[in-house]
Motif scaffolding. Structure first.
Motif, PDB file in Angstrom:
ATOM      1  N   ARG A 144      30.523  43.220  44.994  1.00  0.00           N
ATOM      2  CA  ARG A 144      30.070  43.951  43.817  1.00  0.00           C
ATOM      3  C   ARG A 144      30.498  45.402  44.363  1.00  0.00           C
ATOM      4  O   ARG A 144      30.396  46.379  43.403  1.00  0.00           O
ATOM      5  CB  ARG A 144      28.460  43.918  43.786  1.00  0.00           C
ATOM      6  CG  ARG A 144      27.868  42.630  43.331  1.00  0.00           C
ATOM      7  CD  ARG A 144      26.538  42.903  43.084  1.00  0.00           C
ATOM      8  NE  ARG A 144      26.022  41.661  42.506  1.00  0.00           N
ATOM      9  CZ  ARG A 144      25.395  40.759  43.316  1.00  0.00           C
ATOM     10  NH1 ARG A 144      25.198  40.699  44.541  1.00  0.00           N
ATOM     11  NH2 ARG A 144      24.891  39.702  42.466  1.00  0.00           N
ATOM     12  N   ASP A 145      30.893  45.767  45.586  1.00  0.00           N
ATOM     13  CA  ASP A 145      31.184  47.039  46.041  1.00  0.00           C
ATOM     14  C   ASP A 145      32.657  47.530  45.532  1.00  0.00           C
ATOM     15  O   ASP A 145      33.856  47.323  45.949  1.00  0.00           O
ATOM     16  CB  ASP A 145      31.384  47.269  47.696  1.00  0.00           C
ATOM     17  CG  ASP A 145      31.534  48.449  47.992  1.00  0.00           C
ATOM     18  OD1 ASP A 145      31.853  49.542  47.330  1.00  0.00           O
ATOM     19  OD2 ASP A 145      31.797  48.624  49.145  1.00  0.00           O
ATOM     20  N   SER A 146      32.589  48.168  44.236  1.00  0.00           N
ATOM     21  CA  SER A 146      33.620  48.390  43.712  1.00  0.00           C
ATOM     22  C   SER A 146      34.597  49.535  44.381  1.00  0.00           C
ATOM     23  O   SER A 146      35.616  49.741  44.118  1.00  0.00           O
ATOM     24  CB  SER A 146      33.458  49.145  42.197  1.00  0.00           C
ATOM     25  OG  SER A 146      32.549  50.166  42.209  1.00  0.00           O
ATOM     26  N   GLY A 147      33.962  50.204  45.052  1.00  0.00           N
ATOM     27  CA  GLY A 147      34.511  51.313  46.172  1.00  0.00           C
ATOM     28  C   GLY A 147      35.498  50.927  47.029  1.00  0.00           C
ATOM     29  O   GLY A 147      36.475  51.446  47.350  1.00  0.00           O
ATOM     30  N   LEU A 148      35.564  49.506  47.280  1.00  0.00           N
ATOM     31  CA  LEU A 148      36.701  48.974  48.173  1.00  0.00           C
ATOM     32  C   LEU A 148      37.887  49.014  47.563  1.00  0.00           C
ATOM     33  O   LEU A 148      39.149  49.236  47.990  1.00  0.00           O
ATOM     34  CB  LEU A 148      36.386  47.628  48.477  1.00  0.00           C
ATOM     35  CG  LEU A 148      35.004  47.325  49.532  1.00  0.00           C
ATOM     36  CD1 LEU A 148      34.830  45.952  49.590  1.00  0.00           C
ATOM     37  CD2 LEU A 148      35.411  48.055  50.606  1.00  0.00           C
ATOM     38  N   ASN A 149      37.958  49.065  46.122  1.00  0.00           N
ATOM     39  CA  ASN A 149      39.146  49.097  45.341  1.00  0.00           C
ATOM     40  C   ASN A 149      39.982  50.571  45.564  1.00  0.00           C
ATOM     41  O   ASN A 149      41.161  50.460  45.529  1.00  0.00           O
ATOM     42  CB  ASN A 149      38.827  48.792  43.732  1.00  0.00           C
ATOM     43  CG  ASN A 149      38.921  47.471  43.388  1.00  0.00           C
ATOM     44  OD1 ASN A 149      40.077  46.713  43.505  1.00  0.00           O
ATOM     45  ND2 ASN A 149      38.077  46.861  43.087  1.00  0.00           N
ATOM     46  N   SER A 150      39.052  51.437  45.786  1.00  0.00           N
ATOM     47  CA  SER A 150      39.762  52.749  45.977  1.00  0.00           C
ATOM     48  C   SER A 150      40.486  52.954  47.115  1.00  0.00           C
ATOM     49  O   SER A 150      41.115  53.903  47.576  1.00  0.00           O
ATOM     50  CB  SER A 150      38.678  53.760  45.475  1.00  0.00           C
ATOM     51  OG  SER A 150      37.579  53.765  46.661  1.00  0.00           O
ATOM     52  N   ASN A 164      41.342  44.622  47.184  1.00  0.00           N
ATOM     53  CA  ASN A 164      40.936  43.879  45.755  1.00  0.00           C
ATOM     54  C   ASN A 164      40.752  42.487  46.108  1.00  0.00           C
ATOM     55  O   ASN A 164      41.450  41.678  46.416  1.00  0.00           O
ATOM     56  CB  ASN A 164      42.336  43.601  44.938  1.00  0.00           C
ATOM     57  CG  ASN A 164      41.925  43.374  43.602  1.00  0.00           C
ATOM     58  OD1 ASN A 164      40.954  43.341  43.202  1.00  0.00           O
ATOM     59  ND2 ASN A 164      43.042  43.097  43.015  1.00  0.00           N
ATOM     60  N   ILE A 165      39.366  42.411  45.953  1.00  0.00           N
ATOM     61  CA  ILE A 165      38.733  40.864  46.446  1.00  0.00           C
ATOM     62  C   ILE A 165      38.665  40.271  44.996  1.00  0.00           C
ATOM     63  O   ILE A 165      38.412  40.425  43.863  1.00  0.00           O
ATOM     64  CB  ILE A 165      37.232  41.045  46.715  1.00  0.00           C
ATOM     65  CG1 ILE A 165      36.883  41.718  47.998  1.00  0.00           C
ATOM     66  CG2 ILE A 165      36.680  39.480  46.995  1.00  0.00           C
ATOM     67  CD1 ILE A 165      35.692  41.899  48.595  1.00  0.00           C
ATOM     68  N   VAL A 166      40.045  39.133  44.993  1.00  0.00           N
ATOM     69  CA  VAL A 166      40.124  38.454  43.576  1.00  0.00           C
ATOM     70  C   VAL A 166      39.250  37.307  43.634  1.00  0.00           C
ATOM     71  O   VAL A 166      39.300  36.583  42.612  1.00  0.00           O
ATOM     72  CB  VAL A 166      41.788  38.219  43.451  1.00  0.00           C
ATOM     73  CG1 VAL A 166      42.405  39.617  43.598  1.00  0.00           C
ATOM     74  CG2 VAL A 166      42.077  37.484  44.719  1.00  0.00           C
ATOM     75  N   ALA A 167      38.526  36.814  44.654  1.00  0.00           N
ATOM     76  CA  ALA A 167      37.793  35.470  44.517  1.00  0.00           C
ATOM     77  C   ALA A 167      36.983  35.479  45.707  1.00  0.00           C
ATOM     78  O   ALA A 167      37.200  35.766  46.683  1.00  0.00           O
ATOM     79  CB  ALA A 167      38.951  34.241  44.312  1.00  0.00           C
ATOM     80  N   GLY A 168      35.804  34.607  45.448  1.00  0.00           N
ATOM     81  CA  GLY A 168      34.944  34.035  46.612  1.00  0.00           C
ATOM     82  C   GLY A 168      35.052  32.711  46.787  1.00  0.00           C
ATOM     83  O   GLY A 168      35.212  32.040  45.790  1.00  0.00           O
ATOM     84  N   PHE A 169      34.469  32.252  47.852  1.00  0.00           N
ATOM     85  CA  PHE A 169      34.554  30.719  48.045  1.00  0.00           C
ATOM     86  C   PHE A 169      33.317  30.530  48.776  1.00  0.00           C
ATOM     87  O   PHE A 169      32.622  31.217  49.588  1.00  0.00           O
ATOM     88  CB  PHE A 169      35.803  30.417  49.064  1.00  0.00           C
ATOM     89  CG  PHE A 169      36.950  30.367  48.356  1.00  0.00           C
ATOM     90  CD1 PHE A 169      37.453  29.367  47.522  1.00  0.00           C
ATOM     91  CD2 PHE A 169      37.749  31.611  48.138  1.00  0.00           C
ATOM     92  CE1 PHE A 169      38.735  29.285  47.005  1.00  0.00           C
ATOM     93  CE2 PHE A 169      38.859  31.661  47.511  1.00  0.00           C
ATOM     94  CZ  PHE A 169      39.345  30.656  46.859  1.00  0.00           C
TER      95      PHE A 169
END
Length: 222
Positions: free
Chosen positions: A106-112, A116-121
């Motif tokens: 949920r941490d959109s700040g990581l994108n900056s 880029n977390i594209v999927a979780g497992f």
């Protein structure tokens, strides 16, 4: 070979890599205030480090300051972001969609910062097919197929500690060569794999220990 090219080939020590994001954050604040230049002395005073350390750290970065002026703020931001890898997007899978894992998704700040977390497992079947802030969650058994689809380079491990090594082995078996490990377990990996251990519990232990020291002996634990 040009001098700048030789400089870029020098491997920056880990303490330098840990401090450079502090400098970047401060310089971004200055930009927000409308400042156009900054000196290493200014950075050192705000970050609370020795000015010579700032100058040495920035010597690993391909930028030159001007005498009595310092560094151009916009140029320094851009060069630091490129040097640190924040300007590029790095695709990642997250393993273990518990409270910590879901919070990272949920941490959109990581994108900056280029992540880029594209999927979780997860191994829980009820999690498969769900979404965390628009990011899909799959069962761990789908890893091979999803790696062929996404081609990620980074695996983020937030599984229970007893599963850390087993999950790491499975991740590396699919060609992922960098791991961000949030468990307190020191996973074993081949020499060509990059591992960044970020143990929240280890930092808590250091903080608690410093709290018990006599007044005046506490130190920055970053």
């Amino acid at each position: 070979m040009a001098q700048d090219e030789r400089k870029q080939q020098v491997k920056a020590p880990e303490p330098t890599l840990r401090r450079l994001p502090w400098y970047l954050a401060y310089v971004k604040i200055l930009k927000g205030y409308g400042e156009t230049s900054v000196s290493s002395t200014q950075i050192a005073k705000e970050i609370n480090v020795d000015p010579s350390m700032v100058a040495k750290d920035l010597s690993f970065v391909n930028i030159s300051g001007k005498t009595r002026v310092g560094y151009d703020v916009d140029a320094l931001i851009g060069i630091l972001e490129n040097f640190l890898g924040f300007a590029s997007q790095h695709k990642a899978f997250l393993f273990g969609v518990g409270r910590l894992g879901a919070a990272l998704m949920r941490d959109s700040g990581l994108n900056s910062y280029g992540l880029n977390i594209v999927a979780g497992f997860d191994v829980r079947k009820d999690m498969a097919g769900s979404y965390i802030d628009g990011i899909p969650v799959f069962h761990l058994d789908e890893l091979k197929a999803k790696q062929r689809e996404y081609g990620v380079t980074i695996g983020i491990i937030t599984v229970p500690v007893e599963d850390a090594q087993q999950v790491a082995d499975r991740i590396l078996g699919e060609g992922i060569r960098a791991l961000w490990n949030f468990t307190p377990f020191r996973i074993r990996v081949p020499d060509d794999v990059v591992v960044q251990n970020t143990s929240i519990y280890a930092h808590l232990a250091v903080m608690y220990n410093r709290l018990n020291l006599p007044e005046g002996n506490a130190a920055d634990i970053s």
